[in-house]
Motif scaffolding. Structure first.
Motif, mmCIF file in Angstrom:
data_model
loop_
_atom_site.group_PDB
_atom_site.id
_atom_site.type_symbol
_atom_site.label_atom_id
_atom_site.label_comp_id
_atom_site.label_asym_id
_atom_site.label_seq_id
_atom_site.Cartn_x
_atom_site.Cartn_y
_atom_site.Cartn_z
ATOM 1 N N GLN A 1 -5.263 -26.313 -31.023
ATOM 2 C CA GLN A 1 -6.242 -25.250 -31.233
ATOM 3 C C GLN A 1 -7.170 -25.099 -30.034
ATOM 4 O OE1 GLN A 1 -7.965 -26.566 -34.922
ATOM 5 N NE2 GLN A 1 -6.511 -25.393 -36.171
ATOM 6 N N ASN A 2 -7.612 -26.198 -29.463
ATOM 7 C CA ASN A 2 -8.503 -26.128 -28.311
ATOM 8 C C ASN A 2 -7.789 -25.556 -27.090
ATOM 9 O OD1 ASN A 2 -10.613 -27.166 -29.769
ATOM 10 N ND2 ASN A 2 -10.282 -29.269 -29.077
ATOM 11 N N SER A 3 -6.542 -25.973 -26.868
ATOM 12 C CA SER A 3 -5.820 -25.447 -25.718
ATOM 13 C C SER A 3 -5.492 -23.973 -25.913
ATOM 14 C CB SER A 3 -4.549 -26.257 -25.458
ATOM 15 O OG SER A 3 -3.686 -26.178 -26.568
ATOM 16 N N ARG A 4 -5.220 -23.571 -27.130
ATOM 17 C CA ARG A 4 -4.962 -22.159 -27.405
ATOM 18 C C ARG A 4 -6.204 -21.325 -27.128
ATOM 19 N NH1 ARG A 4 -3.199 -20.629 -33.266
ATOM 20 N NH2 ARG A 4 -4.597 -18.876 -33.280
ATOM 21 N N ALA A 5 -7.366 -21.831 -27.534
ATOM 22 C CA ALA A 5 -8.608 -21.109 -27.282
ATOM 23 C C ALA A 5 -8.890 -21.026 -25.781
ATOM 24 C CB ALA A 5 -9.767 -21.789 -28.008
ATOM 25 N N ALA A 6 -8.629 -22.100 -25.063
ATOM 26 C CA ALA A 6 -8.842 -22.099 -23.617
ATOM 27 C C ALA A 6 -7.905 -21.109 -22.942
ATOM 28 C CB ALA A 6 -8.638 -23.496 -23.050
#
Length: 179
Positions: free
Chosen positions: A12-17
């Motif tokens: 989720q964090n990498s997708r948001a980044a």
């Protein structure tokens, strides 16, 4: 906390980044910013220039040099091996490959400096290994470079003869099967 939870959070964090990094590419109105030129008042980031470059991350022009660094690293790791265990023909082929493709990478369009760089280092590593092999063989013959050259010539001739023999046998088998 389970490991699947950590993986989900990372995803989720990498997708948001990634979404934040790709924000300039999202559609705005009828026209996409992707197709607007940098002269329209917007400077491209380093990531955008790398992504949109003809030798960028989306192309084989980027990934071929990345993978070829493995050959350079393998050649460098062979510096620790004794010279008698190195193959002269293999290292001569790496040297020739490096020299030929370094020049070719600077001629082709788009000019691929990344690939030229890795090929240059491949040629350098191969040249160092060939010189190590030749110095070792010369030391075996008490410093006589003529005898070392004759040994190398005999090795190459023997290798060529074995290739010819294998090819002739394969052709004979193919003829027998066809008949």
């Amino acid at each position: 906390m389970s490991s699947s939870r950590v993986g989900l959070r990372f995803f989720q964090n990498s997708r948001a980044a990634f979404r934040n990094a790709s924000a300039p590419f999202r559609r705005q109105g009828a026209q996409s910013r992707r197709w607007q030129s940098a002269e329209a008042g917007e400077q491209q980031t380093i990531f955008q220039r790398l992504w949109n470059s003809p030798v960028g991350v989306k192309t084989v022009h980027f990934w071929a040099p990345v993978m070829k660094w493995g050959l350079v690293i393998a050649g460098i790791s062979d510096f620790a091996r004794p010279a008698e265990k190195l193959s002269l023909t293999q290292n001569a082929a790496l040297t020739a490959t490096g020299a030929i493709w370094t020049r070719w990478c600077l001629i082709i369009t788009p000019r691929n400096v990344l690939l030229a760089t890795v090929n240059f280092f491949l040629g350098c590593v191969g040249a160092v290994q060939v010189s190590r092999i030749l110095m070792y063989r010369r030391s075996l013959n008490d410093g006589s470079s003529v005898e070392a050259a004759k040994d190398i010539e005999a090795e190459v001739v023997d290798a060529a003869k074995s290739v010819v023999e294998k090819t002739e046998k394969a052709v004979e088998k193919a003829i027998e099967k066809a008949a």
